[in-house]
Motif scaffolding. Structure first.
Motif, PDB file in Angstrom:
ATOM      1  N   GLY A   1       0.825  -1.207   0.000  1.00 57.89           N
ATOM      2  CA  GLY A   1       0.000   0.000   0.000  1.00 57.89           C
ATOM      3  C   GLY A   1       0.850   1.244   0.000  1.00 57.89           C
ATOM      4  O   GLY A   1       0.634   2.167  -0.792  1.00 57.89           O
ATOM      5  N   ILE A   2       1.868   1.255   0.865  1.00 57.32           N
ATOM      6  CA  ILE A   2       2.732   2.432   0.949  1.00 57.32           C
ATOM      7  C   ILE A   2       3.453   2.663  -0.367  1.00 57.32           C
ATOM      8  O   ILE A   2       3.549   3.780  -0.873  1.00 57.32           O
ATOM      9  CB  ILE A   2       3.757   2.276   2.096  1.00 57.32           C
TER      10      ILE A   2
ATOM     11  N   ILE B   1       2.575   1.718  -3.404  1.00 52.66           N
ATOM     12  CA  ILE B   1       1.670   2.194  -4.459  1.00 52.66           C
ATOM     13  C   ILE B   1       1.290   3.644  -4.198  1.00 52.66           C
ATOM     14  O   ILE B   1       1.305   4.486  -5.096  1.00 52.66           O
ATOM     15  CB  ILE B   1       0.418   1.297  -4.524  1.00 52.66           C
ATOM     16  N   TYR B   2       0.983   3.928  -2.925  1.00 49.87           N
ATOM     17  CA  TYR B   2       0.624   5.299  -2.560  1.00 49.87           C
ATOM     18  C   TYR B   2       1.757   6.252  -2.910  1.00 49.87           C
ATOM     19  O   TYR B   2       1.530   7.343  -3.436  1.00 49.87           O
ATOM     20  CB  TYR B   2       0.270   5.361  -1.078  1.00 49.87           C
ATOM     21  N   SER B   3       3.006   5.824  -2.624  1.00 47.57           N
ATOM     22  CA  SER B   3       4.141   6.700  -2.911  1.00 47.57           C
ATOM     23  C   SER B   3       4.229   7.014  -4.391  1.00 47.57           C
ATOM     24  O   SER B   3       4.465   8.156  -4.785  1.00 47.57           O
ATOM     25  CB  SER B   3       5.449   6.056  -2.469  1.00 47.57           C
TER      26      SER B   3
ATOM     27  N   ILE C   1       1.811   6.993  -6.518  1.00 50.89           N
ATOM     28  CA  ILE C   1       0.717   7.887  -6.915  1.00 50.89           C
ATOM     29  C   ILE C   1       0.997   9.311  -6.456  1.00 50.89           C
ATOM     30  O   ILE C   1       0.881  10.261  -7.221  1.00 50.89           O
ATOM     31  CB  ILE C   1      -0.612   7.381  -6.325  1.00 50.89           C
ATOM     32  N   ILE C   2       1.415   9.443  -5.196  1.00 49.37           N
ATOM     33  CA  ILE C   2       1.578  10.791  -4.650  1.00 49.37           C
ATOM     34  C   ILE C   2       2.770  11.494  -5.302  1.00 49.37           C
ATOM     35  O   ILE C   2       2.756  12.706  -5.487  1.00 49.37           O
ATOM     36  CB  ILE C   2       1.695  10.758  -3.115  1.00 49.37           C
TER      37      ILE C   2
ATOM     38  N   TYR D   1       7.865   9.705   1.991  1.00 50.83           N
ATOM     39  CA  TYR D   1       6.451   9.777   1.598  1.00 50.83           C
ATOM     40  C   TYR D   1       5.568   8.991   2.556  1.00 50.83           C
ATOM     41  O   TYR D   1       4.431   9.381   2.824  1.00 50.83           O
ATOM     42  CB  TYR D   1       6.293   9.330   0.147  1.00 50.83           C
ATOM     43  N   ALA D   2       6.103   7.889   3.089  1.00 55.63           N
ATOM     44  CA  ALA D   2       5.346   7.149   4.101  1.00 55.63           C
ATOM     45  C   ALA D   2       5.136   8.024   5.328  1.00 55.63           C
ATOM     46  O   ALA D   2       4.043   8.056   5.911  1.00 55.63           O
ATOM     47  CB  ALA D   2       6.094   5.877   4.472  1.00 55.63           C
TER      48      ALA D   2
ATOM     49  N   LEU E   1       2.370  10.504   4.695  1.00 55.35           N
ATOM     50  CA  LEU E   1       1.039   9.906   4.831  1.00 55.35           C
ATOM     51  C   LEU E   1       0.718   9.662   6.297  1.00 55.35           C
ATOM     52  O   LEU E   1      -0.417   9.885   6.741  1.00 55.35           O
ATOM     53  CB  LEU E   1       0.970   8.602   4.043  1.00 55.35           C
TER      54      LEU E   1
ATOM     55  N   LEU F   1      -8.199   7.674   3.880  1.00 53.01           N
ATOM     56  CA  LEU F   1      -7.153   7.959   2.904  1.00 53.01           C
ATOM     57  C   LEU F   1      -7.364   9.322   2.268  1.00 53.01           C
ATOM     58  O   LEU F   1      -6.415  10.051   1.998  1.00 53.01           O
ATOM     59  CB  LEU F   1      -7.126   6.869   1.833  1.00 53.01           C
TER      60      LEU F   1
ATOM     61  N   PHE G   1      -4.686  12.136   2.304  1.00 58.33           N
ATOM     62  CA  PHE G   1      -4.216  12.692   1.039  1.00 58.33           C
ATOM     63  C   PHE G   1      -4.305  14.211   1.034  1.00 58.33           C
ATOM     64  O   PHE G   1      -3.409  14.894   0.566  1.00 58.33           O
ATOM     65  CB  PHE G   1      -5.066  12.144  -0.113  1.00 58.33           C
TER      66      PHE G   1
END
Lengths: 373, 352, 194
Positions: free
Chosen positions: B38-39, B41-43, B45-46, B264-265, B268, B300, B304
């Protein structure tokens, strides 16, 4: 803790360092983050400019002059060409003078825009950099339209200019000035009056007027120290005496006289004045004159020497030319403003934090191409 | 966690065949892997978001080519490139420290997620001292940064890590004090209880409670959180124009990307902590929803939003100086948050 | 104390002002051009790449002399007597020289444009092709010569023969005219003039 053993640390700042604007190496001795001693090393970009000039004829030197201060090539050309014309003792058509002034002042705006943007970058704000470059691009478009090149123009010639202004230049130039002046407000909002920016620059790295004069600092850096001196007004060359404009001298409205913020803000205000000069020059531009009528067939000055100085965006740019009567100069010496400005940092920079040293270095707006030549 | 165990055992009935001592660790591992993915993928994206936002703020377009529509695969390509790049260890580096440092930095960022409540059910560990755990575990990261700076055997890296340690240690205090305001008004350290206390729509969120005190606490938490994650205007450990890249100046390839991932983690994590404490956690604007996925989405979304404001900060502001950073912390944030806490305490005492 | 609070509030205020600026730019149109897809039209005077219309060239070497970095290399041979070299752009009969070598090394070129101005026939000029990146630097050396190397060798030999013949003729003339003419000092003077 009297027993604690401390040691000073020598750090090499540069030649590959984001804040040194090129390839300058500062050998700094630090005590923690405090800079105790600065030893600038230059010459990484040395291209034997002055030696080259002894092998080339007067006209061929112009492209090399461009490459010294590549951010203000028009101003460099203007100074050099006027020095040679002084040596040749020739009269220039008025339209040529107007075109030269327009180009020089536009180039001054472009150069100051780079100074502003990179200074923001040094302080950590990235967005103003992109904004100033966006606006500079419009000036470069004007230059490309006129001379064919975007950075190294070879446009101002001995006795004239390479081309007349193209069709539509005047309108485009007016358009640019109308577009540009409101943008200064945006830079003010985004950077100049930002509290963090003020904290980083105001009352930092103060160069008092006496020190500035001692080190031969010129240009916006000198005026930021409160010295009212501008060659365009005090020793008018070309046709600068025909225009109404103000010499910008820092008033210490934020911080004190001679700090980094003053040096930065003098440039912002100078751009406004330059825009006004360009506007006046465009309005007064004489029409229908051959811009090449005074270009000499062969540049072969009499024996003798000449010194001519002009106001570059970075300060006083001087050319000393010795002629031996041939079409090649016997010796050409360039008094580059950025070199003299840079030389003050070993004096001014002592006792600053590393961050403040970056702030100082950015605010004196050095161009290594000109320093190393 | 119990809910998660139930789901997993329902999905994978084979797990029940395993010996009991193996079931829990394997499910823990699964949960960890899930969070890690998750982290990551989120990274990605962000990061893409950040580049796009930065570009548009600067009148640019940003990456446009990779993947078609507005270059949405650009960050994936960059990640692949970073993974394939040569991992250089300087000859004079302290190899053990140098190699270990990025993992410790990431570990600290990662461990925080164990106690973050993503929704009503999805929470790694239902600790009764959840926020306390988060506070303590997140400060482990500074050890990793110090190791990176020292182990690189580079003067710029050393400067960066020295600055970073001072920054971390200082900014823990306003964070702690502002969290205390919430803890006082809820009366519990458990993340779940804190969210539950904000039940019933937007006006019951903690940010509006106790007149101005909670709002000030939120602002302080947000500012200090930005500082904790080394973001502009507090990015002096990295300080591109001063220290080149600060503590990770010698890192390349995989290890460098782990530092990035950790940053980035952390962002978040700050976003989720702030929204848990002040913005109602997994509850929507009108209150908690019974549908299972909605809570996660709300959480989320809020996280975000806070990350986006941090990005907005970054592309607007210049950087502070070291001593000014300390000034902001010790002379502005700490006294204000202290008086804020006292004021909140008095307010709570009077109103109860 | 008052200054302290003013400091904080003005700080927050200026941050918000800056953030408003960047936010407003988030929705303004970007100025980027997607280069390979969209191309900017070049200005007429743009200096991108030098081109030579070798048909028009009269071999005067003025461009070579004007070049400050010596990136133009020219070699000329006199045309054969009575050789038809085609027509120039102005439909005039072309004469005098053929060019075994007329190279412009764009890797050395400093794009100053000084070579363009002195050309009497305007046969060297800038063209708007700016996409000429190469993997090998030697590919940036553009050849405009109009004679193949083999042909050039033949022509050189011919010229050599012609010269020998001429020398012989001159010697014969000298012999015919007698020995009292002071030919030796005359040769010297022409050499020194060169």
């Amino acid at each position: 803790m009297p027993d604690l053993k401390t040691e000073e640390m020598v750090v090499q700042m540069g030649p590959q360092h984001p804040a040194t604007h090129g390839v300058l190496r500062l050998e700094i001795t630090t005590d923690g983050e405090i800079v105790r001693k600065i030893n600038p090393h230059i010459g990484y970009l040395h291209r034997c400019f002055e030696k080259h000039c002894e092998e080339l004829n007067y006209h061929q030197i112009i492209p090399f002059v461009d490459r010294c201060d590549y951010l203000a090539a028009m101003n460099n050309e203007h100074g050099y060409v006027m020095a040679v014309e002084k040596l040749l003792d020739i009269e220039i058509p008025e339209r040529v003078e107007y075109i030269r002034v327009i180009m020089s002042e536009l180039n001054r705006i472009a150069s100051h825009l780079v100074a502003l943007g990179t200074y923001g970058l040094d302080i950590g704000a990235i967005t103003p950099f992109l904004f100033t470059f966006r606006d500079r691009e419009k000036i470069l478009d004007l230059f490309e339209m006129t001379s064919g090149a975007r950075l190294l123009y070879n446009y101002i010639w001995i006795g004239g200019v390479a081309f007349d202004l193209p069709n539509g230049f005047v309108e485009k130039c007016f358009e640019f000035i109308d577009y540009f002046l409101p943008k200064l407000k945006e830079y003010d909002d985004l950077l100049s009056y930002n509290k963090i920016f003020i904290k980083r620059t105001a009352e930092v790295a103060i160069i008092p007027p006496a020190v500035a004069i001692e080190w031969g600092i010129t240009g916006p850096n000198l005026r930021a120290s409160g010295v009212d001196w501008d060659l365009r007004r005090d020793e008018p060359y070309s046709i600068y005496d025909k225009f109404e404009w103000d010499v910008i001298v820092a008033d210490g409205r934020v911080g004190v006289l001679g700090d980094s913020w003053s040096r930065y803000y003098v440039r912002v205000l100078e751009m406004e004045q330059s825009a006004s000069i360009v506007k006046q020059a465009l309005e007064g531009l004489p029409s229908d004159e051959n811009v090449k009528s005074a270009v000499p067939k062969k540049v072969r000055p009499k024996e003798g020497s000449v010194f001519f100085r002009s106001e570059n965006p970075r300060g006083e740019l001087g050319y000393y030319i010795i002629s031996d009567g041939s079409d090649i100069p016997y010796r050409l010496k360039m008094r580059s403003p950025a070199f003299c400005n840079l030389s003050a940092i070993s004096d001014v920079g002592e006792g600053l934090l590393i961050s403040d040293l970056v702030s100082l270095l950015g605010s004196i707006d050095i161009v290594l191409g000109e320093i190393d030549r | 966690m119990d809910y998660f165990i139930q789901i997993v055992t329902d999905l994978l009935p084979g797990l029940n065949g395993l010996p009991q001592w193996l079931v829990i660790p394997s499910i823990m591992f699964l949960f960890g892997a899930l969070i890690f993915t998750g982290i990551a993928i989120y990274s990605l994206i962000i990061l893409w978001f950040e580049r796009k936002i930065a570009a548009h703020m600067q009148d640019r377009l940003g990456p446009m080519e990779v993947g078609g529509w507005h270059g949405w695969l650009q960050t994936v390509a960059d990640a692949v490139k970073l993974l394939l790049k040569e991992d250089i260890i300087p000859a004079v580096a302290d190899r053990k420290l140098f190699k270990l440092a990025p993992y410790i930095v990431f570990l600290a960022a990662f461990a925080v997620f164990a106690a973050l409540p993503f929704s009503d059910k999805i929470i790694g560990s239902e600790l009764n001292i959840g926020i306390f755990y988060i506070l303590s575990v997140s400060s482990v990261g500074v050890v990793g940064i110090l190791m990176a700076g020292w182990g690189s055997n580079n003067k710029w890296a050393l400067f960066g890590s020295m600055r970073s340690v001072a920054q971390f240690v200082s900014y823990e205090i306003p964070i702690g004090l502002s969290i205390l305001v919430v803890v006082m008004s809820v009366g519990s350290l458990s993340m779940r209880d804190i969210v539950m206390a904000q039940d019933g729509g937007i006006f019951n969120w903690m940010i509006w409670q106790n007149a101005p005190f909670n709002f000030i606490a939120f602002l302080i938490l947000f500012i200090a959180g930005t500082a904790e994650t080394n973001r502009v205007p507090f990015d002096i450990p990295e300080a591109e124009s001063e220290l080149v890249a600060g503590f990770h100046v010698e890192y390349s390839g995989m290890r460098f990307s782990i530092f990035f991932l950790a940053e980035y983690a952390n962002m978040l994590a700050v976003g989720i902590i702030a929204s848990t404490l002040f913005l109602g956690g997994w509850q929507g604007i009108t209150g908690a929803s019974s549908a299972p996925g909605i809570g996660l989405i709300w959480m989320l979304l809020k996280g975000f939003l806070i990350v986006l404001v941090m990005i907005w900060f970054r592309w607007t502001l210049p950087r502070l100086r070291v001593d000014q950073l300390m000034y902001v912390c010790w002379k502005v944030l700490v006294p204000i948050s202290f008086f804020n806490m006292v004021g909140a305490g008095i307010w709570i005492g009077l109103s109860s | 104390m008052r200054a302290y609070f003013i400091d904080i509030f003005s700080g927050v205020g200026s941050v918000l002002v800056g953030m408003r600026v960047t936010f407003s730019h988030l929705f303004t149109r970007s100025v980027t051009e997607q280069y390979p897809r969209e191309k900017i039209e070049m200005f007429d005077r743009s200096r991108n790449r030098l081109h030579v219309d070798i048909e028009d060239c009269i071999g005067c070497y003025l461009c070579d002399k004007a070049c400050p970095v010596d990136c133009i290399h020219i070699d000329t041979i006199k045309a054969r007597p009575g050789e038809d070299l085609g027509l120039t752009e102005k439909y005039e009969k072309k004469k005098t020289f053929v060019f075994p070598k007329f190279d412009i090394d764009m890797a050395e070129c400093c794009y100053c444009g000084l070579c363009v101005f002195p050309c009497p026939t305007e046969c060297i000029y800038w063209i708007s092709d700016y996409e000429f990146a190469e993997y090998d630097r030697s590919n940036l050396n553009y050849h405009f010569g109009n004679v193949t190397p083999e042909d050039a060798r033949v022509r050189y030999e011919e010229a050599e023969k012609l010269k020998i013949q001429k020398d012989k003729e001159i010697a014969a003339k000298k012999a015919a005219a007698g020995t009292e003419i002071p030919s030796q000092p005359k040769d010297d003077s022409t050499e020194s003039a060169e």
